[in-house]
Scaffold this active site. Sequence first.
Site, PDB file in Angstrom:
ATOM      1  N   LYS A  60     -14.705   4.214 -12.038  1.00 48.35           N
ATOM      2  CA  LYS A  60     -13.485   3.675 -12.660  1.00 48.35           C
ATOM      3  C   LYS A  60     -12.356   4.701 -12.521  1.00 48.35           C
ATOM      4  O   LYS A  60     -11.214   4.368 -12.220  1.00 48.35           O
ATOM      5  CB  LYS A  60     -13.745   3.345 -14.138  1.00 48.35           C
TER       6      LYS A  60
ATOM      7  N   ASP B 121      -4.681  -6.537  -1.518  1.00 40.23           N
ATOM      8  CA  ASP B 121      -5.564  -7.370  -2.337  1.00 40.23           C
ATOM      9  C   ASP B 121      -6.587  -6.464  -3.033  1.00 40.23           C
ATOM     10  O   ASP B 121      -7.620  -6.119  -2.464  1.00 40.23           O
ATOM     11  CB  ASP B 121      -6.254  -8.404  -1.432  1.00 40.23           C
TER      12      ASP B 121
ATOM     13  N   HIS C 174      -5.207  13.260 -21.660  1.00 41.08           N
ATOM     14  CA  HIS C 174      -4.988  11.810 -21.635  1.00 41.08           C
ATOM     15  C   HIS C 174      -4.279  11.353 -22.901  1.00 41.08           C
ATOM     16  O   HIS C 174      -3.277  10.639 -22.837  1.00 41.08           O
ATOM     17  CB  HIS C 174      -6.331  11.097 -21.476  1.00 41.08           C
TER      18      HIS C 174
ATOM     19  N   GLU D 169      -1.578   2.344 -17.164  1.00 42.55           N
ATOM     20  CA  GLU D 169      -2.290   3.340 -17.986  1.00 42.55           C
ATOM     21  C   GLU D 169      -1.630   4.719 -17.937  1.00 42.55           C
ATOM     22  O   GLU D 169      -1.462   5.287 -16.850  1.00 42.55           O
ATOM     23  CB  GLU D 169      -3.758   3.454 -17.508  1.00 42.55           C
TER      24      GLU D 169
HETATM   25  C1  LIG Z   1      -3.101  15.192 -17.966  1.00 39.58           C
HETATM   26  C2  LIG Z   1      -3.281  16.398 -17.064  1.00 39.58           C
HETATM   27  C3  LIG Z   1      -2.659  16.100 -15.713  1.00 39.58           C
HETATM   28  C4  LIG Z   1      -2.587  17.591 -17.679  1.00 39.58           C
HETATM   29  O1  LIG Z   1      -2.917  18.682 -16.894  1.00 39.58           O
HETATM   30  P1  LIG Z   1      -2.423  20.165 -17.153  1.00 39.58           P
HETATM   31  O2  LIG Z   1      -3.549  21.083 -16.858  1.00 39.58           O
HETATM   32  O3  LIG Z   1      -1.760  20.260 -18.472  1.00 39.58           O
HETATM   33  O4  LIG Z   1      -1.386  20.249 -15.994  1.00 39.58           O
HETATM   34  P2  LIG Z   1      -0.505  21.465 -15.523  1.00 39.58           P
HETATM   35  O5  LIG Z   1       0.496  21.756 -16.578  1.00 39.58           O
HETATM   36  O6  LIG Z   1      -1.363  22.582 -14.991  1.00 39.58           O
HETATM   37  O7  LIG Z   1       0.222  20.751 -14.289  1.00 39.58           O
HETATM   38  C5  LIG Z   1      -0.410  20.592 -13.043  1.00 39.58           C
HETATM   39  C6  LIG Z   1       0.259  19.435 -12.325  1.00 39.58           C
HETATM   40  O8  LIG Z   1      -0.164  18.197 -12.941  1.00 39.58           O
HETATM   41  C7  LIG Z   1       0.934  17.286 -12.928  1.00 39.58           C
HETATM   42  N1  LIG Z   1       1.290  16.956 -14.319  1.00 39.58           N
HETATM   43  C8  LIG Z   1       0.958  17.638 -15.438  1.00 39.58           C
HETATM   44  N2  LIG Z   1       1.443  17.004 -16.531  1.00 39.58           N
HETATM   45  C9  LIG Z   1       2.121  15.928 -16.094  1.00 39.58           C
HETATM   46  C10 LIG Z   1       2.836  14.886 -16.738  1.00 39.58           C
HETATM   47  N3  LIG Z   1       2.988  14.836 -18.047  1.00 39.58           N
HETATM   48  N4  LIG Z   1       3.363  13.925 -15.962  1.00 39.58           N
HETATM   49  C11 LIG Z   1       3.236  13.950 -14.619  1.00 39.58           C
HETATM   50  N5  LIG Z   1       2.573  14.923 -13.954  1.00 39.58           N
HETATM   51  C12 LIG Z   1       2.018  15.895 -14.682  1.00 39.58           C
HETATM   52  C13 LIG Z   1       2.088  17.971 -12.222  1.00 39.58           C
HETATM   53  O9  LIG Z   1       2.075  17.642 -10.857  1.00 39.58           O
HETATM   54  C14 LIG Z   1       1.764  19.432 -12.447  1.00 39.58           C
HETATM   55  O10 LIG Z   1       2.298  20.264 -11.442  1.00 39.58           O
HETATM   56  P3  LIG Z   1       3.771  20.947 -11.674  1.00 39.58           P
HETATM   57  O11 LIG Z   1       4.761  19.815 -11.738  1.00 39.58           O
HETATM   58  O12 LIG Z   1       3.702  21.708 -12.943  1.00 39.58           O
HETATM   59  O13 LIG Z   1       3.949  21.737 -10.450  1.00 39.58           O
HETATM   60  C15 LIG Z   1      -4.798  16.772 -16.889  1.00 39.58           C
HETATM   61  O14 LIG Z   1      -5.353  17.026 -18.142  1.00 39.58           O
HETATM   62  C16 LIG Z   1      -5.590  15.742 -16.171  1.00 39.58           C
HETATM   63  O15 LIG Z   1      -5.553  15.642 -14.955  1.00 39.58           O
HETATM   64  N6  LIG Z   1      -6.406  14.942 -16.925  1.00 39.58           N
HETATM   65  C17 LIG Z   1      -7.143  13.833 -16.399  1.00 39.58           C
HETATM   66  C18 LIG Z   1      -6.536  12.569 -16.945  1.00 39.58           C
HETATM   67  C19 LIG Z   1      -7.129  11.315 -16.364  1.00 39.58           C
HETATM   68  O16 LIG Z   1      -8.013  11.308 -15.542  1.00 39.58           O
HETATM   69  N7  LIG Z   1      -6.601  10.197 -16.807  1.00 39.58           N
HETATM   70  C20 LIG Z   1      -7.021   8.902 -16.400  1.00 39.58           C
HETATM   71  C21 LIG Z   1      -7.335   8.083 -17.598  1.00 39.58           C
HETATM   72  S1  LIG Z   1      -8.953   8.486 -18.238  1.00 39.58           S
HETATM   73  C22 LIG Z   1      -9.932   7.390 -17.322  1.00 39.58           C
HETATM   74  O17 LIG Z   1      -9.584   6.245 -17.254  1.00 39.58           O
HETATM   75  C23 LIG Z   1     -10.983   7.831 -16.358  1.00 39.58           C
HETATM   76  C24 LIG Z   1     -12.140   8.724 -16.712  1.00 39.58           C
HETATM   77  C25 LIG Z   1     -11.644  10.050 -17.190  1.00 39.58           C
HETATM   78  O18 LIG Z   1     -12.939   8.164 -17.718  1.00 39.58           O
HETATM   79  C26 LIG Z   1     -12.915   8.882 -15.427  1.00 39.58           C
HETATM   80  C27 LIG Z   1     -14.170   9.683 -15.521  1.00 39.58           C
HETATM   81  O19 LIG Z   1     -14.809   9.676 -16.601  1.00 39.58           O
HETATM   82  O20 LIG Z   1     -14.558  10.275 -14.474  1.00 39.58           O
HETATM   83  N1  LIG Z   2     -12.105 -13.151  -0.005  1.00 35.74           N
HETATM   84  C1  LIG Z   2     -10.874 -12.680   0.190  1.00 35.74           C
HETATM   85  O1  LIG Z   2     -10.641 -11.493   0.086  1.00 35.74           O
HETATM   86  C2  LIG Z   2      -9.778 -13.625   0.565  1.00 35.74           C
HETATM   87  C3  LIG Z   2      -8.488 -13.146   0.633  1.00 35.74           C
HETATM   88  N2  LIG Z   2      -7.459 -13.955   1.016  1.00 35.74           N
HETATM   89  C4  LIG Z   2      -6.070 -13.507   1.097  1.00 35.74           C
HETATM   90  O2  LIG Z   2      -5.721 -13.479   2.486  1.00 35.74           O
HETATM   91  C5  LIG Z   2      -4.582 -12.655   2.672  1.00 35.74           C
HETATM   92  C6  LIG Z   2      -4.813 -11.718   3.834  1.00 35.74           C
HETATM   93  O3  LIG Z   2      -5.159 -12.454   4.990  1.00 35.74           O
HETATM   94  P1  LIG Z   2      -4.632 -11.972   6.409  1.00 35.74           P
HETATM   95  O4  LIG Z   2      -5.318 -12.780   7.433  1.00 35.74           O
HETATM   96  O5  LIG Z   2      -4.727 -10.505   6.526  1.00 35.74           O
HETATM   97  O6  LIG Z   2      -3.103 -12.263   6.297  1.00 35.74           O
HETATM   98  P2  LIG Z   2      -2.224 -13.412   6.928  1.00 35.74           P
HETATM   99  O7  LIG Z   2      -2.823 -14.747   6.754  1.00 35.74           O
HETATM  100  O8  LIG Z   2      -0.848 -13.201   6.399  1.00 35.74           O
HETATM  101  O9  LIG Z   2      -2.288 -13.052   8.486  1.00 35.74           O
HETATM  102  C7  LIG Z   2      -1.698 -11.915   9.032  1.00 35.74           C
HETATM  103  C8  LIG Z   2      -0.276 -12.273   9.516  1.00 35.74           C
HETATM  104  O10 LIG Z   2       0.365 -11.091   9.958  1.00 35.74           O
HETATM  105  C9  LIG Z   2       0.895 -11.333  11.262  1.00 35.74           C
HETATM  106  N3  LIG Z   2       0.968 -10.068  12.004  1.00 35.74           N
HETATM  107  C10 LIG Z   2       2.122  -9.535  12.489  1.00 35.74           C
HETATM  108  N4  LIG Z   2       1.885  -8.359  13.065  1.00 35.74           N
HETATM  109  C11 LIG Z   2       0.561  -8.122  12.963  1.00 35.74           C
HETATM  110  C12 LIG Z   2      -0.275  -7.044  13.363  1.00 35.74           C
HETATM  111  N5  LIG Z   2       0.203  -5.970  13.997  1.00 35.74           N
HETATM  112  N6  LIG Z   2      -1.580  -7.104  13.084  1.00 35.74           N
HETATM  113  C13 LIG Z   2      -2.094  -8.170  12.429  1.00 35.74           C
HETATM  114  N7  LIG Z   2      -1.355  -9.248  12.038  1.00 35.74           N
HETATM  115  C14 LIG Z   2      -0.036  -9.209  12.286  1.00 35.74           C
HETATM  116  C15 LIG Z   2      -0.052 -12.358  11.878  1.00 35.74           C
HETATM  117  O11 LIG Z   2       0.591 -13.026  12.904  1.00 35.74           O
HETATM  118  P3  LIG Z   2      -0.193 -14.089  13.840  1.00 35.74           P
HETATM  119  O12 LIG Z   2      -0.259 -15.329  13.045  1.00 35.74           O
HETATM  120  O13 LIG Z   2       0.713 -14.154  15.002  1.00 35.74           O
HETATM  121  O14 LIG Z   2      -1.530 -13.507  14.157  1.00 35.74           O
HETATM  122  C16 LIG Z   2      -0.340 -13.240  10.670  1.00 35.74           C
HETATM  123  O15 LIG Z   2       0.702 -14.189  10.509  1.00 35.74           O
HETATM  124  C17 LIG Z   2      -4.385 -11.906   1.388  1.00 35.74           C
HETATM  125  O16 LIG Z   2      -3.327 -12.527   0.688  1.00 35.74           O
HETATM  126  C18 LIG Z   2      -5.692 -12.134   0.654  1.00 35.74           C
HETATM  127  O17 LIG Z   2      -5.486 -12.025  -0.747  1.00 35.74           O
HETATM  128  C19 LIG Z   2      -7.685 -15.254   1.402  1.00 35.74           C
HETATM  129  C20 LIG Z   2      -8.943 -15.773   1.359  1.00 35.74           C
HETATM  130  C21 LIG Z   2     -10.084 -15.024   0.885  1.00 35.74           C
END
Ligand SMILES: CC(C)(COP(=O)([O-])OP(=O)([O-])OC[C@H]1O[C@@H](n2cnc3c(N)ncnc32)[C@H](O)[C@@H]1OP(=O)([O-])[O-])[C@@H](O)C(=O)NCCC(=O)NCCSC(=O)C[C@@](C)(O)CC(=O)[O-]
Ligand SMILES: NC(=O)C1=CN([C@@H]2O[C@H](COP(=O)(O)OP(=O)(O)OC[C@H]3O[C@@H](n4cnc5c(N)ncnc54)[C@H](OP(=O)(O)O)[C@@H]3O)[C@@H](O)[C@H]2O)C=CC1
Length: 432
Positions: free
Chosen positions: A270, A286, A385, A90
């Site tokens: 969202k 995940d 946006h 997006e």
């Molecule tokens: C679009 C902006 C950022 C413009 O914002 P602006 O005021 O024109 O930005 P600015 O010129 O003051 O710039 C500020 C900073 O924004 C960044 N920035 C600024 N422009 C860009 C660009 N083109 N590409 C990358 N980064 C950008 C950049 O970091 C910049 O810093 P600088 O680089 O100048 O130091 C602003 O209007 C904004 O934040 N809008 C919100 C947009 C948004 O939320 N989009 C998500 C999709 S809508 C949605 O799905 C969710 C929603 C909205 O429904 C959720 C809700 O209802 O709560």
């Molecule tokens: N409802 C849900 O959300 C479900 C999700 N999943 C899926 O399961 C997966 C995640 O399961 P998860 O058990 O986390 O992953 P894994 O099954 O991959 O288990 C973790 C692995 O990491 C290893 N490991 C190495 N270092 C570490 C550490 N520091 N800490 C912990 N583990 C370590 C473990 O080793 P060792 O074997 O020696 O312990 C193990 O092999 C995801 O792909 C997810 O999408 C699956 C079923 C249901």
Amino acid sequence: MNQIFNGFYKKTPQERLEILHKLGWSKIRLDLTDETGLEEVQSIDDIQLPNLVADQMIENYVFNYQLPLGVAVNFIVNDIPYSVPMAVEEPSVIAAASNGAKKVGNIKAKMLKRETIGQIVLPNVEKPMLIQDIINSNEQELMEIAKAASENMVKRGGGPRKIWTQTFEGDSGAFVTTYISFDPCEAMGANALNTVLENVAPRIATLTDHEPLMSILSNYATEAIVTARCEIPIISLDKDAMLAEEIAHNIALASEYAQIDPYRATTHNKGIMNGIDAVLIATGNDWRAVEAGVHAYASRSGVYRGLSKWKIDHSTNELVGEIELPLQLATVGGTISVHPTAQWALDLLHQPTANELAEIVASVGLAQNFAAIRALVTEGIQKGHMALQARSLALQVGADLTEVDEVVKKLRESGIMNSTKAKEILSLLRGK
Ligand SMILES: CC(C)(COP(=O)([O-])OP(=O)([O-])OC[C@H]1O[C@@H](n2cnc3c(N)ncnc32)[C@H](O)[C@@H]1OP(=O)([O-])[O-])[C@@H](O)C(=O)NCCC(=O)NCCSC(=O)C[C@@](C)(O)CC(=O)[O-]
Ligand SMILES: NC(=O)C1=CN([C@@H]2O[C@H](COP(=O)(O)OP(=O)(O)OC[C@H]3O[C@@H](n4cnc5c(N)ncnc54)[C@H](OP(=O)(O)O)[C@@H]3O)[C@@H](O)[C@H]2O)C=CC1
């Protein structure tokens, strides 16, 4: 705030990578003949998912689906600066996250605890209290079985933590559920905990003489809650002090409204998930699990509410933002360790622990939310946006790469952002 990121978005992808590389935040250096970089230098090809690996990851694999990966800048979480990898389709999400991060400043985030919860469910229980008593009085033995089934996690300092029971009344009769909470260390713990549950379940069946219906982890991750908080001086919200006050007031009102109207709360959340999901995808986490848990948590009072709250602190003249949500994330396990882009993304975040990753992700959600509601209560969402959406619109109607900039320019000048207008501009450009 690092000045180097001012205007980051105006640079080419190559220049952006060079900046990240020079900061030591990315192992990619595009000019591989330059000897001055870090020891471990990769090319972009090295971080793409190889077909052979992908074929092992899922079933019936054919080829890779690609998403653009960008970097949100300006983040400071718990005093540490971050550039945050985001994979998202997006437009404006990464711009908004960077914008929000720049305005909210340092975000203080904390993962309170990190355990995964699992359930073993017994159906059709006639004497639920008795069955609960049997399970509770054998807790020690069940705990030993659970530990033995997760030996490596226990060795790492994790493993099962607590066992408890609860009865639910259904239409078919009572269900008695045994809960096990589990510390998965750096993993999400789904597979690890499911193994534990499936090892404990047969013993529960023997002890209670009831066959379990299922044994599975829960994605309602109430034992993996993260909070993030930022304090924005109201004066910084606009050059005009009166307008700054008004913006702060309206952001607080928007936040209040997201607590009382589920229609608004859903969109509010969202907006938060725009940023969160993008980081989860980039880091190989995940996101379905997190989405399910987050929305259940948003409904925990019985009404679906916004996950964040914005309030004015009159004593400090600050707008204070807070978010609280469950994030059961991982830095190992699943496919994280085998997906080269996920590994690159974790490098960019300075190889965080799972707790730190959750703190960064919650902070992204808060900054993303700030940017969205700030836009909503000021110029409206469409200005920012849709200005960025114009590029997608131009591509959608068939503009080629040499035509996109001109179509976008003319779309912005026209103030009309729809495909009819985009087609019309493209036709004129092509002299048709
Ligand atoms: C679009 C902006 C950022 C413009 O914002 P602006 O005021 O024109 O930005 P600015 O010129 O003051 O710039 C500020 C900073 O924004 C960044 N920035 C600024 N422009 C860009 C660009 N083109 N590409 C990358 N980064 C950008 C950049 O970091 C910049 O810093 P600088 O680089 O100048 O130091 C602003 O209007 C904004 O934040 N809008 C919100 C947009 C948004 O939320 N989009 C998500 C999709 S809508 C949605 O799905 C969710 C929603 C909205 O429904 C959720 C809700 O209802 O709560
Ligand atoms: N409802 C849900 O959300 C479900 C999700 N999943 C899926 O399961 C997966 C995640 O399961 P998860 O058990 O986390 O992953 P894994 O099954 O991959 O288990 C973790 C692995 O990491 C290893 N490991 C190495 N270092 C570490 C550490 N520091 N800490 C912990 N583990 C370590 C473990 O080793 P060792 O074997 O020696 O312990 C193990 O092999 C995801 O792909 C997810 O999408 C699956 C079923 C249901």
